[in-house]
Design an enzyme around this catalytic site. Structure first.
Site, PDB file in Angstrom:
ATOM      1  N   HIS A  64      53.273  88.454  44.252  1.00 13.46           N
ATOM      2  CA  HIS A  64      53.727  87.458  45.226  1.00 13.46           C
ATOM      3  C   HIS A  64      55.235  87.510  45.432  1.00 13.46           C
ATOM      4  CE1 HIS A  64      55.513  84.915  42.117  1.00 13.46           C
ATOM      5  NE2 HIS A  64      54.503  85.363  41.363  1.00 13.46           N
ATOM      6  N   HIS A  77      58.441 104.601  47.789  1.00 15.44           N
ATOM      7  CA  HIS A  77      57.158 105.071  47.267  1.00 15.44           C
ATOM      8  C   HIS A  77      56.897 104.320  45.971  1.00 15.44           C
ATOM      9  CE1 HIS A  77      54.419 108.710  46.116  1.00 15.44           C
ATOM     10  NE2 HIS A  77      53.872 107.544  45.786  1.00 15.44           N
TER      11      HIS A  77
END
Length: 105
Positions: A57, A66
């Site tokens: 979150h 990446h």
């Protein structure tokens, strides 16, 4: 061809991934099988959220990042653009990583 260039104007999200309806994913980003992107997270342009990675979150990930296989980025962390997070790496809560960094663990 225009079909190839259209891919970069949208996201590619595996049907086996979970992306919260409260997350924001920018164009060109790819989210692979069994990856999780939780609520209030923002993923920048042209990123790879690789297989089985977990974005918790409130995480913010810059452009051209990446996040490798099985990596975990915990809540409210910030990952700068151009950063590579290696396989199985765990980023603790509320951590900021500067642009163009490499984090192997």
């Amino acid at each position: 061809s225009s079909a190839a260039s259209d891919v970069y104007k949208r996201q590619v999200i595996s049907s086996l991934a979970y992306v919260s309806k409260h997350a924001y994913i920018e164009q060109g980003t790819v989210i692979m099988n069994h990856a999780v992107v939780n609520a209030k997270s923002k993923i920048g342009k042209n990123c790879i959220i690789n297989t089985m990675s977990n974005i918790e979150h409130g995480v913010s990930i810059g452009e051209f990042c990446h996040i490798s296989t099985c990596a975990v980025v915990n809540g409210d962390s910030v990952i700068g653009s151009g950063t590579f997070i290696g396989s199985n790496a765990t980023i603790s809560n509320d951590v900021s990583i500067k642009e163009n960094s490499i984090r192997a663990r």
